[in-house]
Every structure is written in structure tokens, then in C-alpha cells.
Enzyme design. Structure first.
Site: not given
Ligand code: ADP
Ligand code: ZN
Length: 610
Positions: A206, A428, A208
Site C-alpha cells: 500500500g 479564486e 506510504p
Molecule cells: P507505513 O509503514 O505504511 O508507511 P506506518 O505504519 O509507519 O506507515 O504509519 C505511520 C504512522 O501513521 C503510524 O505510526 C500511525 O501513527 C499513523 N497511522 C497510519 N495508519 C494508521 C491507522 N490505520 N490507524 C492509526 N494510525 C495510523
Molecule cells: Zn487556481
């Protein structure tokens, strides 16, 4: 997160350093110290002293003559380089009472061995390690001196990850798929009895920031097992074979701690398709091969589960995806409306809130935001509350921080001339009016001409009532018209155009192009795919899949779509010129107006004096 340092490794380093210092001292410094009393001199001094009869003892070696001279009643030792002198012995003999001996160089097998073998080897070893460590650091790897080919996979022991599925909002499908793994880790015997093989690995795919790492941690937390985490880039080493050694080491550590979770982030850095190019990336391929071997080799029943995350699934080597390896693929997509609301609520638990917060409104305004961005929005709101001296976060903090995350902070002290302000306001309002006058557009939520740190000089925010999953042809055309609305207003009112529309132009073109090449929305090409998307989760750049002649026709088609939309926008604004002036004047005065204020003016009967 507690990263265990390996104290044994550090002691080994100290002991080796001490040994080396001792050897150097013995071999080089000691002999020098014992010889300190001997002075170096030249051969002529030796001959002079001999003639004068001052020399007492002489010792002749292969390349050196050591002799003692009586000076002020004391004996002083000298040494000089031996010069080829056939008469030396005669001369010594003639000078009477000189004692002289020859001497073979002292043989010290131990010292020779030390000097010849041990010290160079140890020296090279240390130099190698130093280099390896330095380079490793610079290349983002973790290399500890003396940790030859050992990985430093961080070990997170369960209790400290402390994450559970409750910390992950939304993502219900992913959680469901992972729940089975949790159950397996809880009681592997249940599965072993029946003879069921559980997947050795699951791939979280998925964009980032959607919570892939978080999900993996939650699996470990739920199953109460240790969590090994390493990023794919940490395997990429300077020297061929190092990455492979790290993989081996990681798996041996993991097997010892089974049941456990091994999490490999950014697996695409090592798992890219092996292309077999000449001079390809040997190191990466070896690392990947090692990973494949290890995944085949370890006993899945023991309870080591490998979770990996990537946002480039299309670039992974097919070998990784075959059964028995990462055979489960778990999509972790951007959250939908309900998902966004849930993520906001999970993170809002950590901050103090005033009552009556409408999370749904915030979720609606953040279509396309990832979990990480939503977490950031909540945190920004808390910071804003602190900045303005309040003790709890309110709705406007959240709304403002949405804009901060989308467009950056307000640049309150930016100096913009009145003339430019007018142009921005009309631009705008142009967008807003065109949007409002088409029935397929999302309602206008807010118009502002306060500049932002992202470089935006103003913007019009449209927020849909509900989550939209599809876009019709009419909506797409309407959106392009709305995007051209800003420029159209500039043209109509000021009879000129500015660079302010560059972002609109880019977006309009991109959408028009997608309509033609990917969505099959132009009658000319019908449902023919003319472009393919490369990086679905990372910006989605495309590459053409058609002949150059077709490409030229696509360009024509795209520009005709945009031109028609532009003409439509100009027409809408011409028909509503009075409202355009009225709303723009109001906006100039207020700098920010809400969707309701905008609609109120729009609906109001035209003023009698125009
Ligand atoms: P990825 O590994 O997919 O890049 P992370 O797991 O590192 O993303 O997510 C980064 C931060 O975003 C997490 O530490 C959390 O705080 C927040 N976050 C992302 N998705 C969720 C979710 N579904 N529920 C709660 N927090 C989330
Ligand atoms: Zn514009």
C-alpha cells in the site's frame, strides 16, 4: 523500543585493541627503550676515536658497529653504520688493547613472528573494519566494528511494542487477514496437529503512511511475541556477500526466539526483479537469493512469521511471491471516509479535546490523506491549541491544521500588493463560481486569499458530502472547467493572464489526459488503454503504450478537452459577472470566506445598482 546492544561484542573489541597495543609496545617500543643509551654517530668518528686510542670495546655486526669510548672517565656506547672496510680488523688489532668481537644478529623467533605476521594481519583487520564501519554508516547500514558479517537487526521484545489492533483504525480487511497469523502464533500446536501449513510470510502492500509498520507491530503485540524489525535498505551493503550474511544472521536470531515476527520494511529494495543484466547488482541479487533460501529453509511450524511491507509491489521478483514465501498479499489502502474518521479518533484519544468535535467534517475535508497525515493533523491541532494558550483542542484547530498539512502554514506577514491581491481574489472566486454553477461539482467549502508557506497564494476548498469512489465523465469535465475557472476570471476582469494558474493547468491537463488514455472517455479512442500506470502507490507516473502517431492524436484530443472546458468556464463567468465582482470584493475585504457565505451571496437577489 529497546534496542539491545551486544555487550560481549564490545568486550571482544576492547580485548583485541589491548592485545594489539601490547604487541606494538613489545615489538617496537621496548627495544628502542633498552637501546636508548646508545648514541648514533658516523664512521669517521669511529676511526678517529680508534686512532686516538679511546675505543675500548667493539662489537661488529652485519650492518652495524657498536663501540664504547671512554669520555670523562665514563664509558659511552656508540653505534655506527658498518662501511665496507677490509682493513678494519688489522686496524683494530693494531690499536692495542681494544676488545673486539663479531656478533650475529640476535635471533628472536617470537619477535620476528610478531613483526612479520601478527601485527600486519591485525593491522589490516582493524583497518578493514574501520573502513567497513565508516562506509556502512554512510550508506545507511548498521555496521559495528568487529561485527563481521553480523546483522544488527533491532530486537524489539514484545511488551515494549505495546501496539494492538485497537491502535490501528480502519483497515478491517487487513486486520482480519492478520488475525489468523496471530492465532497461529498463540498456539502453533493446534495447526501442527492437523498438519496445516500457515503462510510463512505476508506482504503488506500500500501507499506510504497507511499503517503497514503499525499493523506488523500490532500483530506482534496481539500475539505477544518478539518483533524483529529491519528495513530492506539495511541489507544493501558495500561489499558483495554482506547483505546475504545479514539475512542469514537475522534468520538464525529469529529461529532462536521463535515464535516471533520478522518485519522487513521496504522489501522492494532487495526484492526487485532480478533482471540478469550484465554488471547487474550482484550484491542485491545475492541478498535476495539468500532471503529466498532462508524462507524455504526454515521450519514454518516453529512459528517464525515474516511480514514485509512495500509500496512498489509491481517491481518485486516473482520468486518472492510464490507459495511458501510471501504467498499472502494484504492490501493496506488509503483510508476511506469512515476509515479517516476512525484514524482521527484513535489519535485524538491522545489529546485533550473540547466537546462536540465533528470528526466527520474533518474526515470529509481530507479525502486522499493517509493515516500518517491524519495523525499529523491531530498533532498540528494540539500544537496550535498550545500556541494560542488554550488547554484543549477545538474544531477550528483541527480545521486549520488540515490546511496546514495540505498547503503549509499561513504567511501572515507576506507583503502582497493591492493589485495582486485583487487578481488572486478574482482567480479564486472564478474557481468557486464555475464549481457552483455546474451541477456535478462538489460544494465550495472555503475560499481564502491568505498565502501559505507551500507557495499557494490562495485556494478554494471543495468538500464532497459523501465519499466518492467513481468519477463520471460529466464530473471529470466539470472538474476541468473548475480548474480553468481561475484563469478565466483573470482574463475576463483584467484582460490579462498570470503565472498563478500553473498548478491548475497541470492538474487539468493530467485529468484530461487520463480521460483519454486510461478512462476511455473520449469518443475518438473509445476503450483503448493508451497508457499504463507504473507506480500505483507512489505518484502514479505513466508510460505511453501507443505509436507516435497516436500520441500526437492524444495530445490533440487532450488540448481540445481543456479548450472546451476553458470556453465553458469563461461562458459561466460572463453570465455571472455581477456575482463574480460582488463575491471577489467581499473576499478581498474578509480574506477568508466560508462556503455558506459564498452561497448566501450567490443566492441573493442581484443588487439593483450594478
Ligand atoms: P507505513 O509503514 O505504511 O508507511 P506506518 O505504519 O509507519 O506507515 O504509519 C505511520 C504512522 O501513521 C503510524 O505510526 C500511525 O501513527 C499513523 N497511522 C497510519 N495508519 C494508521 C491507522 N490505520 N490507524 C492509526 N494510525 C495510523
Ligand atoms: Zn487556481
Amino acid at each position: 523500543m529497546n534496542e539491545e546492544k551486544n555487550p560481549r561484542k564490545q568486550y571482544a573489541v576492547y580485548i583485541v585493541i589491548c592485545l594489539v597495543l601490547l604487541m606494538v609496545f613489545n615489538a617496537i617500543v621496548m627495544p628502542k627503550l633498552t637501546q636508548a643509551a646508545v648514541r648514533d654517530t658516523d664512521y669517521s668518528f669511529f676511526l678517529d676515536s680508534l686512532e686516538e686510542g679511546n675505543v675500548k670495546k667493539v662489537q661488529i655486526e652485519d650492518s652495524e658497529i657498536t663501540f664504547t669510548v671512554e669520555e670523562d672517565g665514563k664509558e659511552q656506547a656508540y653505534s655506527t653504520v658498518r662501511i665496507d672496510d677490509p682493513d678494519l680488523v688489522t686496524r683494530l688489532h693494531e690499536s692495542g688493547d681494544v676488545e673486539f668481537t663479531g656478533r650475529l644478529r640476535e635471533q628472536s623467533p617470537l619477535r620476528d613472528f610478531l613483526l612479520g605476521w601478527i601485527i600486519p594481519i591485525v593491522g589490516m583487520f582493524m583497518l578493514w573494519n574501520l573502513l567497513f564501519k565508516g562506509l556502512g554508516k554512510r550508506m545507511g547500514g548498521l555496521g559495528n566494528a568487529m561485527s563481521f558479517g553480523k546483522s544488527n537487526a533491532k530486537i524489539y521484545v514484545k511488551a515494549q511494542t505495546g501496539k494492538t489492533f485497537a491502535d490501528v483504525a480502519g483497515q478491517d480487511e487487513a486486520k482480519e487477514a492478520l488475525a489468523e497469523i496471530v492465532d497461529f502464533l498463540h498456539n502453533p500446536d493446534k495447526y501442527a496437529e492437523i498438519g496445516a501449513d500457515l503462510p510463512k510470510g505476508a506482504l503488506l502492500v500500500g501507499p506510504p503512511g497507511t499503517g503497514k509498520t503499525l499493523l506488523a507491530q500490532a500483530v506482534a503485540g496481539e500475539a505477544e511475541v518478539p518483533f524483529f524489525s529491519i528495513s530492506g535498505s539495511e541489507f544493501v551493503e558495500m561489499f558483495v556477500g554482506m547483505g546475504a550474511a545479514k539475512v542469514r544472521d537475522l534468520f538464525s536470531q529469529a529461529t532462536q526466539k521463535a515464535p516471533c515476527i520478522v518485519f522487513i520494511d521496504e522489501i522492494d529494495t532487495i526484492g526487485k526483479k532480478r533482471d540478469g543484466q550484465v554488471g547487474g547488482n550482484d550484491e542485491r541479487e545475492q541478498t535476495l537469493n539468500q532471503l529466498l533460501t532462508e524462507m524455504d529453509g526454515f521450519d514454518g511450524k516453529k512459528g517464525v512469521v515474516i511480514l514485509a511491507a512495500t509500496n512498489r509491489p509491481e517491481s518485486l521478483d516473482p520468486a518472492l511471491l510464490r507459495p511458501g514465501r510471501f504467498d499472502r498479499r494484504i492490501p493496506v489502502e488509503l483510508p476511506d471516509l469512515a476509515g479517516r474518521e476512525a484514524v482521527l479518533k484513535v489519535h485524538a484519544k491522545k489529546v485533550k479535546l473540547t466537546d462536540n468535535i465533528d470528526f466527520n467534517a474533518i474526515a470529509r475535508a481530507t479525502a486522499g490523506a493517509s493515516g500518517a497525515e491524519l495523525a499529523n493533523i491531530v498533532n498540528e491541532a494540539a500544537l496550535r491549541a498550545v500556541r494560542s494558550g488554550r488547554s484543549a483542542v477545538n474544531q477550528s484547530d483541527l480545521e486549520e491544521s488540515v490546511e496546514v498539512v495540505i498547503a503549509g502554514y499561513q504567511r501572515k506577514n507576506a507583503v502582497i500588493s493591492q493589485k495582486e491581491k485583487e487578481i488572486i481574489a478574482y482567480h479564486e472566486v472564478g474557481h468557486a463560481l464555475v464549481a457552483a454553477m455546474q451541477k456535478d461539482s462538489a460544494p465550495v467549502h472555503k475560499i481564502t486569499i491568505i498565502p501559505r508557506t507551500s507557495g499557494a497564494l490562495g485556494y478554494t476548498m471543495q468538500v464532497d458530502e459523501d465519499e466518492k469512489f467513481l468519477m463520471s465523465r460529466e464530473e471529470a469535465l466539470g472538474k476541468i472547467a473548475t480548474l480553468t475557472g481561475g484563469r478565466s476570471a483573470e482574463e475576463l476582469v483584467f484582460n490579462t493572464c498570470t503565472t498563478g494558474a500553473s498548478n491548475d493547468i497541470e492538474k487539468a491537463t493530467k485529468l484530461a489526459r487520463a480521460m483519454v488514455t486510461r478512462y476511455g472517455m473520449s469518443s475518438k479512442f473509445d476503450m483503448v488503454a493508451l497508457e499504463t500506470v507504473n507506480n500505483q502507490y507512489l505518484g502514479g507516473d505513466t508510460s505511453l503504450a501507443c505509436s507516435p502517431e497516436t500520441a500526437a492524436k492524444i495530445d490533440e484530443e487532450v488540448s481540445s478537452i481543456v479548450r472546451n472546458a476553458h470556453a465553458k468556464a469563461v461562458q459561466i463567468l460572463t453570465d455571472n459577472l455581477g456575482k463574480l465582482h460582488e463575491i471577489a470584493r467581499f473576499l478581498l475585504e474578509r480574506e477568508t470566506i466560508t462556503g455558506e457565505e459564498f452561497m448566501a451571496i450567490l443566492r441573493r437577489e442581484p443588487a439593483l445598482t450594478i
